[in-house]
Design a protein around this motif. Structure first.
Motif, PDB file in Angstrom:
ATOM      1  N   GLN A  49       0.163  -2.438   5.505  1.00 19.62           N
ATOM      2  CA  GLN A  49       0.702  -2.698   4.176  1.00 19.62           C
ATOM      3  C   GLN A  49       0.344  -1.580   3.197  1.00 19.62           C
ATOM      4  OE1 GLN A  49      -0.802  -6.575   3.111  1.00 19.62           O
ATOM      5  NE2 GLN A  49       0.291  -7.586   4.806  1.00 19.62           N
ATOM      6  N   GLU A  53       2.750   1.088   1.210  1.00 16.61           N
ATOM      7  CA  GLU A  53       2.667   1.339  -0.226  1.00 16.61           C
ATOM      8  C   GLU A  53       2.545   2.825  -0.524  1.00 16.61           C
ATOM      9  OE1 GLU A  53       0.428  -2.859  -1.450  1.00 16.61           O
ATOM     10  OE2 GLU A  53      -0.440  -0.914  -2.024  1.00 16.61           O
ATOM     11  N   LYS A  56       5.841   4.403  -0.334  1.00 12.40           N
ATOM     12  CA  LYS A  56       6.657   4.107  -1.505  1.00 12.40           C
ATOM     13  C   LYS A  56       6.235   4.936  -2.703  1.00 12.40           C
ATOM     14  CE  LYS A  56       8.794   0.216  -3.835  1.00 12.40           C
ATOM     15  NZ  LYS A  56       8.927   1.009  -5.057  1.00 12.40           N
TER      16      LYS A  56
ATOM     17  N   HIS B 142      -2.196   8.082  -5.236  1.00 11.20           N
ATOM     18  CA  HIS B 142      -3.002   6.868  -5.384  1.00 11.20           C
ATOM     19  C   HIS B 142      -4.428   7.215  -5.739  1.00 11.20           C
ATOM     20  CE1 HIS B 142      -4.251   2.764  -4.790  1.00 11.20           C
ATOM     21  NE2 HIS B 142      -5.150   3.149  -3.890  1.00 11.20           N
TER      22      HIS B 142
END
Lengths: 345, 150
Positions: A49, A53, A56, B142
């Motif tokens: 998962q 992410e 994305k 991130h």
């Protein structure tokens, strides 16, 4: 071989398989069966998962920076050629230079090309080919070895002392020419083929004086008819500009008129040889220069000179004149030129 | 080459180099090479010619990607929210072939099959590189500043 299914009777995939097909699952490029399997895998895998992410987020960022728009000028420049020469022209802004400067630079380049072409091209060969090549050769002299006859006898031998002062005989095409060269005088005599050739004499003592001499001098030739009973002193004219002091030796000359030349001449020859006389020139003792003349050019020891004179006196009156000459004889040796001629009737 | 193809090639090099002068020079070279390739080989697709041309131009780079990073651009307009420092950091640390695959796939819109055919490699290799490139970019976004060795 049988596969064991899970207790739920479903086919399951390993995490390795799921991780490997995650990107294809994200791109929706899997077949329906595998897509369903990977989807089930993702449901129960936190790492899968997170990885989805990150895909994305990366994709969203790429979509954002892909919105960078270039200007029309940039696009126009990108369509143009990018060669080094083109870039040089662009950077130097050559089209915007003053016209005079541009014309001057272009003319310099053209002139440089022309000069290089003129320098490199072999113009001599081009002219040579344009003039027809070999057709322009000029033949000056042609000699064939078969036509050349070797000299025989006295003509071929190189005498120790070259004959000289040969009086110019009558009726013969003879010419005495002295050509002053830079280092030596050469006396050349050309006569008809029936007569022996006279060798040239090189005068080493007059080298220095003749360096500037460029004239010709001709020996004084005294015809036979003008000779009196007494010996006639014949002096060879030295080339102009040569002082007499340069001549280191002496030459004894004389003329003898006899009766019965044909019988007398061999006796004279024999006597000279018996007294130790040797020919000093090219011709032999008693050389028959003409039917009424005999030529003796010889050397004799000084001690035998008186004997020779006494022998000669029995045939006629012989008076010897001494003259200076550049040719030097060894000590005790005299050099004589005696002409024995038939006495006039 | 049409205007859209020239624009995409320009975008490709600009995002790869982050320098207007170098991007212009490289794009011009790639456009010329692609046109020559299309003339020489009629069987080659336009996408494959673009991939080959850009690959050849990139192989001549003797410098690091984004080495001469420009903070301001005269001929390019960006969205205000776009942070190029992250992209610069990504270009510096990610492997070049992975970045190239990503740009071909996402910027030039070339399919993975055409990329594999043009580069003469397996399609699985292309997808593997794409996955790694996209994952590396995502991780850098991130967690910026953190080393993301994959």
């Amino acid at each position: 071989m049988s596969f064991e299914y899970s207790k739920y009777k479903k086919r399951q995939i390993t995490s390795f398989f799921g991780q490997g097909h995650l990107f294809d699952f994200y791109e929706k490029k899997l077949d329906p069966e595998r897509e369903a399997l990977v989807e089930d895998f993702v449901k129960f895998s936190r790492d899968a998962q997170l990885e989805l992410e990150t895909f994305k987020m990366g994709d969203d960022y790429l979509n954002l920076i892909r919105q960078a728009v270039p200007s029309d000028q940039f696009l126009q420049e990108a369509k143009k050629p990018n060669s080094y020469f083109y870039q040089l022209i662009q950077k130097s802004q050559y089209p915007y230079w003053p016209s005079g400067v541009r014309w001057g630079l272009e003319s310099v380049v053209v002139i440089a090309f022309i000069v290089i072409a003129i320098t490199i091209l072999p113009w001599n060969k081009i002219l040579y080919l344009s003039q027809g090549g070999l057709g322009r050769e000029i033949l000056l002299v042609e000699l064939k070895k078969s036509d050349m006859q070797p000299l025989t006898g006295a003509e071929t031998s190189v005498p120790d002392f070259q004959d000289e002062d040969l009086e110019k005989p009558e009726g013969l095409a003879a010419s005495n020419v002295i050509v002053a060269s830079e280092n030596k005088i050469q006396e050349k005599e050309t006569i008809s083929k029936n007569e022996p050739t006279a060798k040239t004499q090189s005068v080493s003592q007059v080298v220095g004086a003749l360096e500037s001499a460029s004239e010709e001098s001709v020996l004084a030739v005294v015809p036979a008819q003008s000779v009196a009973s007494k010996s006639v002193e014949v002096k060879a004219k030295l080339p102009k500009g040569i002082p007499e002091v340069i001549a280191g030796g002496y030459l004894y000359r004389g003329t003898l008129f006899v009766s019965g030349l044909a019988s007398t001449s061999p006796k004279i020859t024999e006597r000279i040889e018996s007294l130790g006389g040797r020919k000093a020139g090219e011709v032999a003792l008693g050389w028959s220069r003409s039917p009424s003349s005999r030529y003796y050019h010889f050397t004799i020891p000084d001690a035998k000179y008186a004997d020779l004179m006494s022998f000669m006196d029995q045939f006629g009156q012989l008076k010897i004149s001494r003259e200076k000459h550049p040719r030097v004889m060894p000590d005790g040796i005299l050099r004589l030129i005696v002409t024995v001629e038939e006495a006039p009737q | 080459m049409n205007d859209d193809e020239v624009r995409r090639i320009s975008q490709f090099f600009f995002l790869l180099l982050l320098n207007e002068r170098r991007a212009l020079s490289s794009a011009s070279k790639a456009v010329q090479k692609a046109e020559i390739l299309l003339k020489k080989n009629q069987n080659l697709s336009r996408d494959q010619a673009v991939v080959i041309a850009t690959s050849e131009v990139c192989s001549g780079f003797s410098f690091q990607l984004a080495e001469n990073f420009q903070s301001r651009f005269q001929n390019w307009r960006f969205p205000e929210t776009a942070d190029l420092n992250t992209w610069k950091d990504y270009l510096t640390h990610q492997r070049r072939e992975e970045v190239l695959c990503l740009l071909w796939y996402r910027v030039l819109k070339v399919s993975d099959l055409d990329i594999a055919t043009a580069l003469n490699i397996q399609i699985g290799t292309v997808r593997f590189r794409l996955a790694k490139a996209l994952k590396g970019l995502g991780l850098r976004i991130h967690e910026p500043g953190k080393s993301h060795e994959l």
